[in-house]
Design a protein around this motif. Structure first.
Motif, PDB file in Angstrom:
ATOM      1  N   ARG A 289     105.242  43.492  47.434  1.00 38.78           N
ATOM      2  CA  ARG A 289     104.982  42.465  48.440  1.00 38.78           C
ATOM      3  C   ARG A 289     106.211  41.613  48.747  1.00 38.78           C
ATOM      4  O   ARG A 289     106.402  41.182  49.883  1.00 38.78           O
ATOM      5  CB  ARG A 289     103.839  41.565  47.961  1.00 38.78           C
ATOM      6  CG  ARG A 289     103.442  40.505  48.976  1.00 38.78           C
ATOM      7  CD  ARG A 289     102.156  39.821  48.575  1.00 38.78           C
ATOM      8  NE  ARG A 289     101.734  38.853  49.579  1.00 38.78           N
ATOM      9  CZ  ARG A 289     100.596  38.160  49.525  1.00 38.78           C
ATOM     10  NH1 ARG A 289      99.774  38.363  48.509  1.00 38.78           N
ATOM     11  NH2 ARG A 289     100.286  37.301  50.465  1.00 38.78           N
ATOM     12  N   TYR A 290     107.050  41.380  47.754  1.00 43.96           N
ATOM     13  CA  TYR A 290     108.102  40.380  47.929  1.00 43.96           C
ATOM     14  C   TYR A 290     109.543  40.889  47.831  1.00 43.96           C
ATOM     15  O   TYR A 290     110.434  40.329  48.454  1.00 43.96           O
ATOM     16  CB  TYR A 290     107.932  39.259  46.890  1.00 43.96           C
ATOM     17  CG  TYR A 290     106.699  38.424  47.090  1.00 43.96           C
ATOM     18  CD1 TYR A 290     106.587  37.557  48.170  1.00 43.96           C
ATOM     19  CD2 TYR A 290     105.636  38.520  46.194  1.00 43.96           C
ATOM     20  CE1 TYR A 290     105.452  36.794  48.353  1.00 43.96           C
ATOM     21  CE2 TYR A 290     104.487  37.756  46.371  1.00 43.96           C
ATOM     22  CZ  TYR A 290     104.393  36.898  47.454  1.00 43.96           C
ATOM     23  OH  TYR A 290     103.276  36.151  47.635  1.00 43.96           O
ATOM     24  N   ILE A 291     109.807  41.898  47.010  1.00 43.83           N
ATOM     25  CA  ILE A 291     111.204  42.247  46.729  1.00 43.83           C
ATOM     26  C   ILE A 291     111.758  43.174  47.807  1.00 43.83           C
ATOM     27  O   ILE A 291     111.186  44.219  48.100  1.00 43.83           O
ATOM     28  CB  ILE A 291     111.341  42.911  45.352  1.00 43.83           C
ATOM     29  CG1 ILE A 291     110.959  41.923  44.254  1.00 43.83           C
ATOM     30  CG2 ILE A 291     112.782  43.392  45.121  1.00 43.83           C
ATOM     31  CD1 ILE A 291     111.053  42.462  42.850  1.00 43.83           C
ATOM     32  N   THR A 292     112.893  42.774  48.381  1.00 46.38           N
ATOM     33  CA  THR A 292     113.547  43.572  49.415  1.00 46.38           C
ATOM     34  C   THR A 292     115.040  43.223  49.417  1.00 46.38           C
ATOM     35  O   THR A 292     115.572  42.722  48.435  1.00 46.38           O
ATOM     36  CB  THR A 292     112.883  43.321  50.782  1.00 46.38           C
ATOM     37  OG1 THR A 292     113.553  44.101  51.768  1.00 46.38           O
ATOM     38  CG2 THR A 292     112.950  41.871  51.179  1.00 46.38           C
ATOM     39  N   ASP A 293     115.701  43.491  50.520  1.00 48.33           N
ATOM     40  CA  ASP A 293     117.112  43.152  50.662  1.00 48.33           C
ATOM     41  C   ASP A 293     117.280  41.638  50.591  1.00 48.33           C
ATOM     42  O   ASP A 293     116.668  40.909  51.380  1.00 48.33           O
ATOM     43  CB  ASP A 293     117.600  43.672  52.024  1.00 48.33           C
ATOM     44  CG  ASP A 293     119.097  43.553  52.198  1.00 48.33           C
ATOM     45  OD1 ASP A 293     119.694  42.623  51.625  1.00 48.33           O
ATOM     46  OD2 ASP A 293     119.673  44.376  52.945  1.00 48.33           O
ATOM     47  N   MET A 297     115.363  38.272  52.405  1.00 45.41           N
ATOM     48  CA  MET A 297     114.245  37.732  51.641  1.00 45.41           C
ATOM     49  C   MET A 297     114.077  36.249  51.917  1.00 45.41           C
ATOM     50  O   MET A 297     115.063  35.519  52.051  1.00 45.41           O
ATOM     51  CB  MET A 297     114.463  37.939  50.128  1.00 45.41           C
ATOM     52  CG  MET A 297     114.325  39.368  49.669  1.00 45.41           C
ATOM     53  SD  MET A 297     114.755  39.573  47.922  1.00 45.41           S
ATOM     54  CE  MET A 297     113.382  38.732  47.135  1.00 45.41           C
ATOM     55  N   GLU A 298     112.847  35.805  52.019  1.00 44.06           N
ATOM     56  CA  GLU A 298     112.561  34.377  52.162  1.00 44.06           C
ATOM     57  C   GLU A 298     112.178  33.803  50.802  1.00 44.06           C
ATOM     58  O   GLU A 298     111.499  34.442  50.032  1.00 44.06           O
ATOM     59  CB  GLU A 298     111.428  34.163  53.171  1.00 44.06           C
ATOM     60  CG  GLU A 298     111.783  34.637  54.570  1.00 44.06           C
ATOM     61  CD  GLU A 298     110.628  34.423  55.540  1.00 44.06           C
ATOM     62  OE1 GLU A 298     109.576  33.913  55.086  1.00 44.06           O
ATOM     63  OE2 GLU A 298     110.773  34.786  56.708  1.00 44.06           O
TER      64      GLU A 298
END
Length: 298
Positions: A289-293, A297-298
């Protein structure tokens, strides 16, 4: 346990580990050995990570400071979300020209070596050139990987001419002369992978098959340094890699397990397995749900 006064190299292929050990014997440090081992793995284990892949590392210097080497590859500039939707995709394809990112391995190794290495760069690449030219016995993992992906490999002329033109049964001796030529260029100048004929050949080949790679994508690519993540787990400091890796997920699992008394639960019990699976399930849901580039990322 295995002990040594000269150092130990652990990798997924014995020939790669032997090459790393030889670098230590020549007076190289752990980073030198890691670079040489990584290139050797690109030859012996191309199905798990080759020159076209990414590279990540955690390095502790003699003063105890830990550094993160980020050799992750980003998407080509022209491969936008709108472009893929227009092509009829609703999710990222797992195979084919649109699944290819800018390879970060070579520049990640170069960055790590330039900061922490001690031996000449050529000494670290030459063993893999020799391995590619002289040949090595096929191990079970590579043989099975090629066989299980044969239908896909046959659709791609480059893969077909490389892997399916030779005997890839277990214990057969195989050679990769083309890979050796690429490694020779990398040995002379690692940035040639991104700014020379290797990059030009990759772009030409991928785009001939419908891709959207650009030479500028390669020229602009640079691996980077970063700060690791760390937590205290049962009195120990545990370091992991930050996004875009999933190192945070490992730490998340440990933080949840820190609240569980595992000492009195048998290692092979269903109770322990269920506890681990439950914590991993929650951590992976959060990862997805949360981890990305980190740049987005916010």
């Amino acid at each position: 346990p295995f002990y040594s006064t000269k150092g130990v190299v652990a990798s997924e292929h014995p020939l790669a580990s032997i090459i790393g050990v030889e670098i230590l014997r020549q007076g190289g440090n752990a980073v030198d050995a890691a670079v040489a081992t990584s290139f050797a793995l690109a030859v012996t284990q191309p199905h798990l990570g080759g020159l076209g892949g990414d590279f990540f590392a955690l390095v502790m210097d003699p003063d105890g400071r830990v550094y993160f080497i980020d050799g992750s590859g980003y998407a080509p500039r022209k491969l936008t979300r709108a472009y893929l939707i227009n092509k009829g995709y609703r999710e990222m394809p797992q195979h084919g020209v649109y699944s290819i990112n800018i390879p970060g391995m070579v520049d990640g190794l170069r960055l790590m070596w330039s900061r922490f290495g001690s031996l000449d760069w050529s000494k670290l690449v030459q063993p893999s050139i020799d391995l590619s030219l002289k040949g090595f016995p096929v191990y079970r993992g590579l043989s099975r990987a090629i066989e299980s992906n044969r239908a896909m490999l046959e659709k791609d002329e480059g893969s077909k001419s490389t892997y399916l033109s030779m005997d890839i049964s277990e214990k057969s001796i195989i050679r990769f002369p083309g890979l050796a030529e690429a490694l020779k260029l990398i040995m002379l100048e690692p940035r040639s992978f991104y700014e020379g004929e290797i990059a030009e050949a990759i772009v030409e080949y991928v785009n001939k098959h419908g891709g959207v790679l650009d030479l500028e994508d390669f020229k602009r690519y640079r691996a980077t340094y970063g700060k690791p993540l760390k937590i205290n787990y049962r009195g120990n400091t545990v370091y992991e890699m930050p996004p875009p890796t999933q190192g945070a997920t490992t730490l998340h699992i440990l933080m949840m397990l820190d609240q569980v008394d595992l000492g009195n639960i048998p290692v092979d019990s269903s109770e322990r397995i269920n506890i681990l699976l439950e914590k991993a399930y929650y951590a992976y849901c959060i990862r997805d749900r949360y981890i990305t580039d980190p740049r987005y990322m916010e």
